[in-house]
Design a protein around this motif. Structure first.
Motif: not given
Length: 258
Positions: A184-194
């Motif tokens: 909601k604050h930063h956009g989609p979590v990139p692939k390979g990130y947690s």
């Protein structure tokens, strides 16, 4: 010997020899890059292993999990559905397994959950012989009725290992609250990130208590025991890991700096 064109160093070889047994190339690649801040591909690591005469995946018998991950799955498997096992496995190791993949893995490795989905022999239903007014057949719901276990959209619940999740749609669509808050604050979590909790408290999904790290960074944070119950100390640990990775990138010439 690994080709020098890769910027390969003797310390990489020593580490590779230590971790190769029982692991597949994708995991080995992640560990090497996480340890030294490099950006080698799976193809490059596989080539290095071949030139060094190292065999990956030894003693895994064709598993798609590491030995540690397999043992964890076996430990939590009994009495749990495939969906529950997938949630626990994903949360513990940062994977993205589906319930269907867990089912296939169980079948390939002859793992039984102990759940049959059937009543045991001799079980007598609680409504046997009972009649209810206005119902043709006992035990049936009227059209539009909801079961007692029904949970409306917006309900917050917790996985068996403590991760908060929220129901976002019918009939049974849920999202992890910490990931939803971050996005909601930063956009989609990139692939390979947690998304991790800065104070280690899974019930505190406030945006100020969250950070988004690559899996290699999470590995380094865990190896160095830098995730604490103090958010400021954890932030300092994140800064240290990112600085170490940047230094390695510069030393290895992977940033494009001459």
């Amino acid at each position: 010997m690994a080709r020098r064109s890769l910027g390969w160093k003797d310390e990489y070889t020593a580490y590779l020899r230590d971790i190769i047994t029982g692991r597949l190339i994708p995991e080995v690649t992640t560990l090497v890059n996480g340890r030294f801040g490099t950006t080698y591909s799976k193809v490059q690591i596989a080539g290095v292993c071949k030139r060094l005469g190292l065999s990956s995946g030894k003693h895994t018998h064709g598993r798609s999990l590491t030995k540690e991950q397999h043992e964890f799955l076996v430990a939590i498997n009994n009495g749990r559905t495939a969906k529950e096992v997938a949630e626990l496995l994903n949360a513990e190791f940062g994977l993205s397994w589906s319930a269907e993949r867990v089912k296939n893995y169980r079948g390939n490795h002859k793992l039984k959950s102990g759940l049959t989905g059937q009543f045991s022999k001799g079980h007598v239903p609680a409504n046997k012989g009972k009649k209810y007014p206005g119902m043709r057949n006992s035990g049936q719901f009227k059209k539009g009725d909801k079961p007692a276990s029904y949970l409306p959209v917006g309900t917050i619940n917790y996985t068996t290992d403590g991760y908060p999740k929220i129901k976002v749609a019918e009939p049974n669509v849920w999202e992890y609250l910490h990931r939803q808050t971050w996005e909601k604050h930063h956009g989609p979590v990139p692939k390979g990130y947690s998304v991790v909790f800065l104070d280690g408290d899974k019930s505190n999904w406030d945006i100020t208590n969250l950070a988004c790290l690559s899996r290699s960074e999470v590995v380094r944070m865990n190896q160095m025991h830098l995730i604490t119950d103090n958010p400021e100390l954890t932030k300092a640990g994140i800064g240290l890991v990112k600085l170490q990775n940047k230094i390695r990138e510069v030393k290895n010439g992977t940033t494009g700096i001459i």
